[in-house]
Design an enzyme around this catalytic site. Sequence first.
Site, PDB file in Angstrom:
ATOM      1  N   ASP A   1       0.827  -1.204   0.000  1.00  0.00           N
ATOM      2  CA  ASP A   1       0.000   0.000   0.000  1.00  0.00           C
ATOM      3  C   ASP A   1       0.864   1.258   0.000  1.00  0.00           C
ATOM      4  OD1 ASP A   1      -2.239   1.745   0.419  1.00  0.00           O
ATOM      5  OD2 ASP A   1      -1.711   1.808   2.540  1.00  0.00           O
TER       6      ASP A   1
ATOM      7  N   ASP B   1      -7.647   5.265  -9.792  1.00  0.00           N
ATOM      8  CA  ASP B   1      -9.071   4.940  -9.787  1.00  0.00           C
ATOM      9  C   ASP B   1      -9.873   6.227  -9.599  1.00  0.00           C
ATOM     10  OD1 ASP B   1     -11.668   3.994  -9.272  1.00  0.00           O
ATOM     11  OD2 ASP B   1     -10.890   2.149  -8.388  1.00  0.00           O
TER      12      ASP B   1
ATOM     13  N   LYS C   1     -18.503   7.848  -9.089  1.00  0.00           N
ATOM     14  CA  LYS C   1     -19.774   8.152  -8.430  1.00  0.00           C
ATOM     15  C   LYS C   1     -19.537   9.167  -7.310  1.00  0.00           C
ATOM     16  CE  LYS C   1     -21.956   3.704  -9.435  1.00  0.00           C
ATOM     17  NZ  LYS C   1     -22.602   2.486  -8.864  1.00  0.00           N
TER      18      LYS C   1
ATOM     19  N   ASP D   1      -7.906  10.486 -17.067  1.00  0.00           N
ATOM     20  CA  ASP D   1      -8.760  10.591 -18.244  1.00  0.00           C
ATOM     21  C   ASP D   1     -10.208  10.887 -17.837  1.00  0.00           C
ATOM     22  OD1 ASP D   1      -8.996   8.057 -17.090  1.00  0.00           O
ATOM     23  OD2 ASP D   1      -9.668   7.133 -18.961  1.00  0.00           O
TER      24      ASP D   1
ATOM     25  N   LYS E   1      -0.859   2.496 -24.518  1.00  0.00           N
ATOM     26  CA  LYS E   1      -1.834   1.927 -25.448  1.00  0.00           C
ATOM     27  C   LYS E   1      -3.240   2.345 -25.044  1.00  0.00           C
ATOM     28  CE  LYS E   1       0.907  -2.154 -26.673  1.00  0.00           C
ATOM     29  NZ  LYS E   1       0.963  -3.645 -26.652  1.00  0.00           N
TER      30      LYS E   1
ATOM     31  N   GLU F   1      -4.090   5.158 -23.623  1.00  0.00           N
ATOM     32  CA  GLU F   1      -4.295   6.536 -24.071  1.00  0.00           C
ATOM     33  C   GLU F   1      -4.499   6.614 -25.574  1.00  0.00           C
ATOM     34  OE1 GLU F   1      -2.153  10.063 -22.264  1.00  0.00           O
ATOM     35  OE2 GLU F   1      -0.899   8.393 -21.611  1.00  0.00           O
TER      36      GLU F   1
END
Length: 249
Positions: free
Chosen positions: A123, A146, A150, A182, A228, A230
Amino acid sequence: MTDNTRNTVEQAQAEGKYIRTIKSFVKREGRLTKGQQKALDQFWPTMGLEHKQGLVDFKTVFGNDNPVVLEIGFGMGASLVEMAKNAPDKNFVGIEVHLPGVGACLSSADEAGVTNLRLYNHDAIEILRDCIADESLTTVQLFFPDPWHKTRHHKRRIVQQAFVESLRTKLKMGGVFHMATDWENYSEHMIEVMDSTDTFSNIASKINSDANKTNVFVERPDSRPLTKFEQRGHRLGHGVWDIMFERVK
Protein backbone atom coordinates in the site's frame (compact mmCIF):
# COMPACT_ATOMS: atom_id res chain seq x y z
CA MET A 1 -0.81 7.83 13.06
CA THR A 2 1.18 8.16 16.26
CA ASP A 3 3.48 5.43 17.56
CA ASN A 4 1.03 4.73 20.39
CA THR A 5 -1.90 4.45 18.01
CA ARG A 6 0.09 2.27 15.63
CA ASN A 7 1.11 -0.02 18.50
CA THR A 8 -2.52 -0.25 19.64
CA VAL A 9 -3.70 -1.17 16.15
CA GLU A 10 -0.96 -3.77 15.70
CA GLN A 11 -1.71 -5.26 19.13
CA ALA A 12 -5.41 -5.51 18.33
CA GLN A 13 -4.68 -7.15 14.99
CA ALA A 14 -2.33 -9.62 16.69
CA GLU A 15 -5.20 -10.55 19.02
CA GLY A 16 -7.38 -11.30 16.02
CA LYS A 17 -9.56 -8.20 16.24
CA TYR A 18 -10.67 -6.51 13.02
CA ILE A 19 -9.46 -2.93 12.72
CA ARG A 20 -10.58 -0.79 9.76
CA THR A 21 -7.66 1.20 8.35
CA ILE A 22 -7.42 3.65 5.46
CA LYS A 23 -6.02 2.21 2.23
CA SER A 24 -4.96 3.89 -0.99
CA PHE A 25 -6.43 1.14 -3.14
CA VAL A 26 -8.98 -1.63 -3.53
CA LYS A 27 -7.28 -5.02 -3.64
CA ARG A 28 -7.82 -6.66 -7.00
CA GLU A 29 -5.70 -9.78 -7.02
CA GLY A 30 -5.52 -11.82 -10.20
CA ARG A 31 -3.81 -15.01 -11.21
CA LEU A 32 -0.15 -14.89 -11.99
CA THR A 33 0.96 -16.16 -15.36
CA LYS A 34 3.90 -18.52 -15.44
CA GLY A 35 6.04 -15.72 -16.87
CA GLN A 36 5.04 -13.31 -14.10
CA GLN A 37 5.75 -15.86 -11.40
CA LYS A 38 9.12 -16.66 -12.96
CA ALA A 39 10.00 -12.97 -13.05
CA LEU A 40 9.04 -12.58 -9.39
CA ASP A 41 11.14 -15.60 -8.41
CA GLN A 42 14.12 -14.47 -10.45
CA PHE A 43 14.19 -10.69 -10.11
CA TRP A 44 12.42 -9.75 -6.88
CA PRO A 45 15.51 -10.50 -4.75
CA THR A 46 17.46 -7.76 -6.59
CA MET A 47 14.70 -5.34 -7.66
CA GLY A 48 12.17 -5.73 -4.88
CA LEU A 49 11.85 -3.58 -1.77
CA GLU A 50 9.91 -4.66 1.31
CA HIS A 51 7.77 -2.55 3.62
CA LYS A 52 9.25 -4.42 6.58
CA GLN A 53 12.68 -3.02 5.70
CA GLY A 54 11.50 0.35 6.97
CA LEU A 55 13.19 3.61 6.01
CA VAL A 56 15.38 3.22 2.93
CA ASP A 57 18.52 5.04 1.86
CA PHE A 58 18.22 5.41 -1.91
CA LYS A 59 21.93 6.11 -2.27
CA THR A 60 22.62 2.68 -0.79
CA VAL A 61 19.81 0.99 -2.73
CA PHE A 62 20.89 2.29 -6.14
CA GLY A 63 24.59 2.80 -5.51
CA ASN A 64 24.45 6.43 -6.63
CA ASP A 65 23.03 9.81 -5.69
CA ASN A 66 20.83 10.34 -8.76
CA PRO A 67 17.40 12.01 -8.50
CA VAL A 68 14.61 9.65 -7.41
CA VAL A 69 11.23 9.42 -9.15
CA LEU A 70 8.43 7.61 -7.30
CA GLU A 71 5.40 6.28 -9.17
CA ILE A 72 2.28 5.21 -7.29
CA GLY A 73 0.15 2.56 -8.98
CA PHE A 74 2.15 1.62 -12.08
CA GLY A 75 -0.27 -1.05 -13.31
CA MET A 76 1.56 -3.53 -15.52
CA GLY A 77 4.63 -1.30 -15.53
CA ALA A 78 5.18 -0.81 -19.26
CA SER A 79 5.41 2.99 -19.12
CA LEU A 80 7.44 2.94 -15.89
CA VAL A 81 10.02 0.65 -17.48
CA GLU A 82 10.15 2.85 -20.58
CA MET A 83 10.72 5.94 -18.45
CA ALA A 84 13.50 4.24 -16.51
CA LYS A 85 15.14 3.07 -19.73
CA ASN A 86 14.95 6.56 -21.26
CA ALA A 87 16.40 8.26 -18.16
CA PRO A 88 19.39 6.26 -16.90
CA ASP A 89 20.52 9.36 -14.99
CA LYS A 90 17.52 8.99 -12.66
CA ASN A 91 16.41 6.32 -10.22
CA PHE A 92 12.82 5.04 -10.30
CA VAL A 93 10.74 3.46 -7.55
CA GLY A 94 7.34 1.98 -8.28
CA ILE A 95 4.56 1.04 -5.87
CA GLU A 96 1.82 -1.38 -6.95
CA VAL A 97 -0.50 -3.65 -4.95
CA HIS A 98 -1.48 -5.83 -7.93
CA LEU A 99 1.02 -8.70 -7.85
CA PRO A 100 0.59 -9.74 -11.52
CA GLY A 101 1.46 -6.15 -12.46
CA VAL A 102 4.61 -6.33 -10.36
CA GLY A 103 5.59 -9.58 -12.07
CA ALA A 104 4.94 -8.11 -15.51
CA CYS A 105 6.98 -5.02 -14.65
CA LEU A 106 9.92 -7.11 -13.47
CA SER A 107 9.82 -9.13 -16.66
CA SER A 108 9.70 -6.01 -18.83
CA ALA A 109 12.56 -4.41 -16.88
CA ASP A 110 14.74 -7.45 -17.46
CA GLU A 111 13.94 -7.51 -21.18
CA ALA A 112 14.79 -3.80 -21.43
CA GLY A 113 18.02 -4.16 -19.47
CA VAL A 114 16.81 -1.64 -16.89
CA THR A 115 18.80 -1.49 -13.66
CA ASN A 116 17.68 1.87 -12.22
CA LEU A 117 14.29 0.58 -11.01
CA ARG A 118 13.05 -0.85 -7.71
CA LEU A 119 9.52 -1.97 -6.81
CA TYR A 120 7.23 -2.24 -3.82
CA ASN A 121 4.23 -4.58 -3.69
CA HIS A 122 2.41 -2.80 -0.89
CA ASP A 123 0.00 0.00 0.00
CA ALA A 124 1.38 3.39 -1.05
CA ILE A 125 0.14 5.19 2.07
CA GLU A 126 2.16 2.88 4.31
CA ILE A 127 5.24 3.01 2.09
CA LEU A 128 5.23 6.81 2.14
CA ARG A 129 4.79 6.82 5.90
CA ASP A 130 7.29 4.15 6.87
CA CYS A 131 9.86 3.78 4.08
CA ILE A 132 10.43 7.07 2.24
CA ALA A 133 12.73 9.61 3.89
CA ASP A 134 11.73 13.27 4.02
CA GLU A 135 12.93 15.38 1.08
CA SER A 136 14.32 12.34 -0.75
CA LEU A 137 12.22 12.54 -3.95
CA THR A 138 12.43 14.86 -6.93
CA THR A 139 9.19 13.67 -8.54
CA VAL A 140 6.06 11.78 -7.51
CA GLN A 141 3.93 10.38 -10.33
CA LEU A 142 0.29 9.35 -10.09
CA PHE A 143 -1.05 8.32 -13.49
CA PHE A 144 -4.67 7.27 -14.07
CA PRO A 145 -5.65 6.45 -10.47
CA ASP A 146 -9.07 4.94 -9.79
CA PRO A 147 -11.47 7.86 -10.46
CA TRP A 148 -14.25 6.65 -8.17
CA HIS A 149 -16.60 8.44 -10.53
CA LYS A 150 -19.77 8.15 -8.43
CA THR A 151 -20.24 11.24 -6.26
CA ARG A 152 -20.76 9.22 -3.10
CA HIS A 153 -17.38 7.56 -3.69
CA HIS A 154 -15.33 10.73 -4.25
CA LYS A 155 -14.04 10.53 -0.68
CA ARG A 156 -12.20 7.35 -1.70
CA ARG A 157 -10.08 9.16 -4.27
CA ILE A 158 -6.44 9.04 -3.31
CA VAL A 159 -5.85 12.74 -4.07
CA GLN A 160 -7.00 14.35 -0.82
CA GLN A 161 -5.46 17.01 1.39
CA ALA A 162 -3.94 14.52 3.86
CA PHE A 163 -2.35 12.53 1.04
CA VAL A 164 -0.92 15.66 -0.58
CA GLU A 165 0.60 16.73 2.73
CA SER A 166 2.25 13.32 3.11
CA LEU A 167 3.76 13.76 -0.36
CA ARG A 168 4.95 17.27 0.39
CA THR A 169 7.25 16.13 3.18
CA LYS A 170 8.82 13.47 0.96
CA LEU A 171 9.52 15.80 -1.98
CA LYS A 172 12.56 18.01 -2.09
CA MET A 173 11.91 21.74 -2.30
CA GLY A 174 11.01 22.38 -5.92
CA GLY A 175 10.07 18.73 -6.38
CA VAL A 176 7.10 17.96 -8.64
CA PHE A 177 3.86 16.07 -8.11
CA HIS A 178 2.73 14.95 -11.58
CA MET A 179 -0.81 13.61 -12.02
CA ALA A 180 -2.68 12.41 -15.08
CA THR A 181 -6.29 11.28 -15.46
CA ASP A 182 -8.76 10.59 -18.24
CA TRP A 183 -11.71 11.68 -16.09
CA GLU A 184 -12.34 15.41 -16.40
CA ASN A 185 -14.22 15.55 -13.10
CA TYR A 186 -11.26 13.96 -11.32
CA SER A 187 -8.89 16.44 -12.93
CA GLU A 188 -11.02 19.26 -11.55
CA HIS A 189 -10.96 17.58 -8.14
CA MET A 190 -7.16 17.31 -8.31
CA ILE A 191 -6.81 21.00 -9.13
CA GLU A 192 -9.21 21.94 -6.32
CA VAL A 193 -7.27 19.90 -3.75
CA MET A 194 -3.88 21.20 -4.90
CA ASP A 195 -5.07 24.81 -5.02
CA SER A 196 -6.30 24.53 -1.43
CA THR A 197 -2.73 24.39 -0.13
CA ASP A 198 -0.10 27.11 -0.22
CA THR A 199 2.73 24.59 -0.14
CA PHE A 200 2.42 23.70 -3.84
CA SER A 201 2.28 25.86 -6.95
CA ASN A 202 0.83 24.92 -10.33
CA ILE A 203 3.65 25.03 -12.87
CA ALA A 204 1.31 25.19 -15.87
CA SER A 205 1.78 28.96 -16.14
CA LYS A 206 5.54 28.47 -16.37
CA ILE A 207 5.58 25.97 -19.20
CA ASN A 208 2.46 26.75 -21.20
CA SER A 209 2.69 29.15 -24.13
CA ASP A 210 1.76 32.80 -23.58
CA ALA A 211 -1.58 32.15 -25.20
CA ASN A 212 -2.39 29.47 -22.62
CA LYS A 213 -1.18 31.13 -19.42
CA THR A 214 -4.62 30.71 -17.87
CA ASN A 215 -4.69 26.96 -18.55
CA VAL A 216 -4.24 24.98 -15.33
CA PHE A 217 -3.24 21.83 -17.24
CA VAL A 218 -0.04 20.98 -19.09
CA GLU A 219 0.62 19.11 -22.29
CA ARG A 220 1.77 15.53 -21.78
CA PRO A 221 5.54 15.82 -21.31
CA ASP A 222 7.76 13.63 -23.44
CA SER A 223 8.98 11.96 -20.25
CA ARG A 224 5.53 10.36 -19.78
CA PRO A 225 5.10 7.69 -22.47
CA LEU A 226 1.85 7.53 -24.39
CA THR A 227 0.25 4.28 -23.29
CA LYS A 228 -1.83 1.93 -25.45
CA PHE A 229 -4.76 2.85 -23.22
CA GLU A 230 -4.30 6.54 -24.07
CA GLN A 231 -3.83 5.86 -27.77
CA ARG A 232 -7.15 4.04 -27.81
CA GLY A 233 -8.75 6.89 -25.88
CA HIS A 234 -7.45 9.46 -28.34
CA ARG A 235 -8.96 7.50 -31.22
CA LEU A 236 -12.31 7.53 -29.42
CA GLY A 237 -12.04 11.24 -28.68
CA HIS A 238 -11.39 10.88 -24.96
CA GLY A 239 -9.40 13.55 -23.16
CA VAL A 240 -6.42 13.15 -20.85
CA TRP A 241 -5.45 15.83 -18.36
CA ASP A 242 -1.89 16.24 -17.07
CA ILE A 243 -1.38 18.28 -13.90
CA MET A 244 1.97 19.28 -12.39
CA PHE A 245 2.54 21.08 -9.10
CA GLU A 246 5.87 21.90 -7.50
CA ARG A 247 6.62 22.10 -3.81
CA VAL A 248 7.27 25.70 -2.77
CA LYS A 249 7.14 25.40 1.05
